[in-house]
Design a protein around this motif. Structure first.
Motif, PDB file in Angstrom:
ATOM      1  N   GLU A  26       0.835  -1.205   0.000  1.00 32.42           N
ATOM      2  CA  GLU A  26       0.000   0.000   0.000  1.00 32.42           C
ATOM      3  C   GLU A  26       0.870   1.255   0.000  1.00 32.42           C
ATOM      4  O   GLU A  26       0.599   2.202  -0.735  1.00 32.42           O
ATOM      5  CB  GLU A  26      -0.948   0.005   1.205  1.00 32.42           C
ATOM      6  CG  GLU A  26      -2.091  -0.988   1.086  1.00 32.42           C
ATOM      7  CD  GLU A  26      -2.998  -0.702  -0.093  1.00 32.42           C
ATOM      8  OE1 GLU A  26      -3.691   0.330  -0.082  1.00 32.42           O
ATOM      9  OE2 GLU A  26      -3.003  -1.515  -1.044  1.00 32.42           O
ATOM     10  N   ASP A  27       1.910   1.262   0.810  1.00 33.38           N
ATOM     11  CA  ASP A  27       2.839   2.392   0.845  1.00 33.38           C
ATOM     12  C   ASP A  27       3.561   2.525  -0.495  1.00 33.38           C
ATOM     13  O   ASP A  27       3.705   3.633  -1.023  1.00 33.38           O
ATOM     14  CB  ASP A  27       3.850   2.192   1.983  1.00 33.38           C
ATOM     15  CG  ASP A  27       4.892   3.296   1.999  1.00 33.38           C
ATOM     16  OD1 ASP A  27       4.531   4.461   2.241  1.00 33.38           O
ATOM     17  OD2 ASP A  27       6.089   2.994   1.743  1.00 33.38           O
ATOM     18  N   PHE A  28       3.991   1.407  -1.052  1.00 35.29           N
ATOM     19  CA  PHE A  28       4.709   1.391  -2.321  1.00 35.29           C
ATOM     20  C   PHE A  28       3.875   2.021  -3.443  1.00 35.29           C
ATOM     21  O   PHE A  28       4.383   2.794  -4.246  1.00 35.29           O
ATOM     22  CB  PHE A  28       5.093  -0.050  -2.669  1.00 35.29           C
ATOM     23  CG  PHE A  28       5.721  -0.222  -4.017  1.00 35.29           C
ATOM     24  CD1 PHE A  28       7.011   0.226  -4.255  1.00 35.29           C
ATOM     25  CD2 PHE A  28       5.031  -0.839  -5.048  1.00 35.29           C
ATOM     26  CE1 PHE A  28       7.595   0.069  -5.503  1.00 35.29           C
ATOM     27  CE2 PHE A  28       5.607  -1.008  -6.295  1.00 35.29           C
ATOM     28  CZ  PHE A  28       6.895  -0.553  -6.517  1.00 35.29           C
ATOM     29  N   LYS A  29       2.599   1.708  -3.496  1.00 38.50           N
ATOM     30  CA  LYS A  29       1.734   2.206  -4.571  1.00 38.50           C
ATOM     31  C   LYS A  29       1.556   3.725  -4.529  1.00 38.50           C
ATOM     32  O   LYS A  29       1.142   4.321  -5.507  1.00 38.50           O
ATOM     33  CB  LYS A  29       0.366   1.517  -4.519  1.00 38.50           C
ATOM     34  CG  LYS A  29       0.438   0.060  -4.964  1.00 38.50           C
ATOM     35  CD  LYS A  29      -0.923  -0.555  -5.139  1.00 38.50           C
ATOM     36  CE  LYS A  29      -1.452  -1.100  -3.865  1.00 38.50           C
ATOM     37  NZ  LYS A  29      -2.680  -1.880  -4.040  1.00 38.50           N
ATOM     38  N   LYS A  30       1.900   4.350  -3.412  1.00 34.42           N
ATOM     39  CA  LYS A  30       1.791   5.811  -3.280  1.00 34.42           C
ATOM     40  C   LYS A  30       3.092   6.524  -3.659  1.00 34.42           C
ATOM     41  O   LYS A  30       3.160   7.742  -3.609  1.00 34.42           O
ATOM     42  CB  LYS A  30       1.426   6.173  -1.837  1.00 34.42           C
ATOM     43  CG  LYS A  30       0.073   5.658  -1.400  1.00 34.42           C
ATOM     44  CD  LYS A  30      -0.150   5.917   0.072  1.00 34.42           C
ATOM     45  CE  LYS A  30      -1.408   5.220   0.549  1.00 34.42           C
ATOM     46  NZ  LYS A  30      -1.486   5.166   2.004  1.00 34.42           N
ATOM     47  N   THR A  31       4.109   5.772  -4.029  1.00 37.03           N
ATOM     48  CA  THR A  31       5.421   6.331  -4.332  1.00 37.03           C
ATOM     49  C   THR A  31       5.381   7.122  -5.635  1.00 37.03           C
ATOM     50  O   THR A  31       4.854   6.659  -6.634  1.00 37.03           O
ATOM     51  CB  THR A  31       6.471   5.197  -4.436  1.00 37.03           C
ATOM     52  OG1 THR A  31       6.407   4.413  -3.251  1.00 37.03           O
ATOM     53  CG2 THR A  31       7.873   5.760  -4.610  1.00 37.03           C
ATOM     54  N   LYS A  32       5.960   8.312  -5.619  1.00 35.32           N
ATOM     55  CA  LYS A  32       5.957   9.191  -6.796  1.00 35.32           C
ATOM     56  C   LYS A  32       7.288   9.160  -7.540  1.00 35.32           C
ATOM     57  O   LYS A  32       7.322   9.154  -8.758  1.00 35.32           O
ATOM     58  CB  LYS A  32       5.661  10.638  -6.372  1.00 35.32           C
ATOM     59  CG  LYS A  32       4.354  10.807  -5.628  1.00 35.32           C
ATOM     60  CD  LYS A  32       3.166  10.726  -6.556  1.00 35.32           C
ATOM     61  CE  LYS A  32       1.894  11.087  -5.818  1.00 35.32           C
ATOM     62  NZ  LYS A  32       0.859  10.100  -5.942  1.00 35.32           N
ATOM     63  N   THR A  35      13.092   6.826  -8.708  1.00 40.48           N
ATOM     64  CA  THR A  35      14.229   6.217  -7.995  1.00 40.48           C
ATOM     65  C   THR A  35      13.748   5.535  -6.712  1.00 40.48           C
ATOM     66  O   THR A  35      14.252   4.477  -6.356  1.00 40.48           O
ATOM     67  CB  THR A  35      15.313   7.254  -7.653  1.00 40.48           C
ATOM     68  OG1 THR A  35      14.722   8.335  -6.933  1.00 40.48           O
ATOM     69  CG2 THR A  35      15.987   7.780  -8.903  1.00 40.48           C
ATOM     70  N   LYS A  36      12.762   6.127  -6.060  1.00 39.29           N
ATOM     71  CA  LYS A  36      12.221   5.503  -4.855  1.00 39.29           C
ATOM     72  C   LYS A  36      11.409   4.253  -5.200  1.00 39.29           C
ATOM     73  O   LYS A  36      11.372   3.307  -4.426  1.00 39.29           O
ATOM     74  CB  LYS A  36      11.368   6.492  -4.059  1.00 39.29           C
ATOM     75  CG  LYS A  36      12.198   7.496  -3.296  1.00 39.29           C
ATOM     76  CD  LYS A  36      11.350   8.314  -2.367  1.00 39.29           C
ATOM     77  CE  LYS A  36      12.242   9.263  -1.592  1.00 39.29           C
ATOM     78  NZ  LYS A  36      11.492  10.110  -0.680  1.00 39.29           N
ATOM     79  N   ILE A  37      10.752   4.259  -6.358  1.00 38.27           N
ATOM     80  CA  ILE A  37      10.008   3.067  -6.788  1.00 38.27           C
ATOM     81  C   ILE A  37      10.958   1.878  -6.863  1.00 38.27           C
ATOM     82  O   ILE A  37      10.679   0.807  -6.330  1.00 38.27           O
ATOM     83  CB  ILE A  37       9.305   3.303  -8.145  1.00 38.27           C
ATOM     84  CG1 ILE A  37       8.122   4.259  -7.962  1.00 38.27           C
ATOM     85  CG2 ILE A  37       8.843   1.985  -8.769  1.00 38.27           C
ATOM     86  CD1 ILE A  37       7.479   4.727  -9.255  1.00 38.27           C
ATOM     87  N   ALA A  38      12.100   2.075  -7.503  1.00 38.39           N
ATOM     88  CA  ALA A  38      13.074   0.987  -7.653  1.00 38.39           C
ATOM     89  C   ALA A  38      13.607   0.512  -6.304  1.00 38.39           C
ATOM     90  O   ALA A  38      13.670  -0.701  -6.053  1.00 38.39           O
ATOM     91  CB  ALA A  38      14.226   1.440  -8.548  1.00 38.39           C
ATOM     92  N   SER A  39      13.962   1.451  -5.433  1.00 40.73           N
ATOM     93  CA  SER A  39      14.539   1.040  -4.141  1.00 40.73           C
ATOM     94  C   SER A  39      13.487   0.401  -3.235  1.00 40.73           C
ATOM     95  O   SER A  39      13.769  -0.594  -2.565  1.00 40.73           O
ATOM     96  CB  SER A  39      15.227   2.214  -3.446  1.00 40.73           C
ATOM     97  OG  SER A  39      14.306   3.221  -3.095  1.00 40.73           O
ATOM     98  N   LYS A  40      12.270   0.945  -3.217  1.00 41.40           N
ATOM     99  CA  LYS A  40      11.209   0.349  -2.398  1.00 41.40           C
ATOM    100  C   LYS A  40      10.819  -1.033  -2.919  1.00 41.40           C
ATOM    101  O   LYS A  40      10.572  -1.947  -2.129  1.00 41.40           O
ATOM    102  CB  LYS A  40       9.972   1.255  -2.352  1.00 41.40           C
ATOM    103  CG  LYS A  40      10.098   2.426  -1.418  1.00 41.40           C
ATOM    104  CD  LYS A  40       8.772   3.175  -1.358  1.00 41.40           C
ATOM    105  CE  LYS A  40       8.775   4.276  -0.342  1.00 41.40           C
ATOM    106  NZ  LYS A  40       7.433   4.888  -0.210  1.00 41.40           N
ATOM    107  N   ALA A  41      10.759  -1.175  -4.240  1.00 38.53           N
ATOM    108  CA  ALA A  41      10.421  -2.477  -4.830  1.00 38.53           C
ATOM    109  C   ALA A  41      11.469  -3.513  -4.446  1.00 38.53           C
ATOM    110  O   ALA A  41      11.131  -4.649  -4.075  1.00 38.53           O
ATOM    111  CB  ALA A  41      10.302  -2.369  -6.343  1.00 38.53           C
ATOM    112  N   GLN A  42      12.730  -3.118  -4.515  1.00 39.50           N
ATOM    113  CA  GLN A  42      13.805  -4.051  -4.161  1.00 39.50           C
ATOM    114  C   GLN A  42      13.720  -4.434  -2.687  1.00 39.50           C
ATOM    115  O   GLN A  42      13.945  -5.587  -2.320  1.00 39.50           O
ATOM    116  CB  GLN A  42      15.174  -3.438  -4.491  1.00 39.50           C
ATOM    117  CG  GLN A  42      16.313  -4.414  -4.360  1.00 39.50           C
ATOM    118  CD  GLN A  42      16.137  -5.671  -5.192  1.00 39.50           C
ATOM    119  OE1 GLN A  42      15.855  -5.608  -6.381  1.00 39.50           O
ATOM    120  NE2 GLN A  42      16.268  -6.828  -4.571  1.00 39.50           N
ATOM    121  N   LYS A  43      13.377  -3.478  -1.838  1.00 40.00           N
ATOM    122  CA  LYS A  43      13.249  -3.749  -0.395  1.00 40.00           C
ATOM    123  C   LYS A  43      12.107  -4.734  -0.143  1.00 40.00           C
ATOM    124  O   LYS A  43      12.260  -5.693   0.628  1.00 40.00           O
ATOM    125  CB  LYS A  43      13.011  -2.426   0.337  1.00 40.00           C
ATOM    126  CG  LYS A  43      12.733  -2.568   1.820  1.00 40.00           C
ATOM    127  CD  LYS A  43      14.003  -2.625   2.611  1.00 40.00           C
ATOM    128  CE  LYS A  43      13.707  -2.523   4.100  1.00 40.00           C
ATOM    129  NZ  LYS A  43      14.188  -3.678   4.839  1.00 40.00           N
TER     130      LYS A  43
END
Length: 123
Positions: A26-32, A35-43
């Motif tokens: 849910e938090d990931f889907k709010k990412t704008k 660069t954060k999309i890639a790092s959050k997805a990897q996490k």
């Protein structure tokens, strides 16, 4: 309060990774930021999806493989199938048990007491 009680219940059943994964998605889907999309997805991938992840969730081989193949170029919807599976698992399995648990009964009792005090300020 309800989420905290549900998380505590899942912890007692050794399945808290399910709600943690769902909340992370849910938090990931709010990412704008891309660069954060890639790092959050990897996490999320390293915490919950990859083999021997510390909080590995129980998803089918096909879904896991699909995520693994696409994690190098993640999109905001890359975990949607896994999130739906985990939500369904919680809805059909964990949540009904939670509703019958002492933790839930205590939560309801606290809520009723709080509401009663609100209507009866002299208590």
């Amino acid at each position: 309060d309800g989420l905290a009680a549900f998380r505590t219940f899942l912890k007692s059943e050794f399945s808290e990774e399910n709600v943690e994964f769902w909340l992370a998605c849910e938090d990931f889907k709010k990412t704008k930021s891309s660069t954060k999309i890639a790092s959050k997805a990897q996490k999320i991938y390293s915490d919950f999806i990859q083999d021997d992840a510390p909080k590995e969730i129980n998803i089918d081989f096909h879904t896991k493989t699909h995520i693994s193949q696409n994690i190098s170029e993640p999109t905001l919807s890359c975990f949607d199938d896994a999130q739906r599976l985990i939500y369904s698992l919680m809805a059909k399995d964990s949540f009904p048990r939670f509703l019958r648990s002492e933790a839930y009964k205590e939560l309801v009792k606290k809520r009723q007491n709080r509401n009663q005090k609100r209507w009866l300020p002299f208590l």
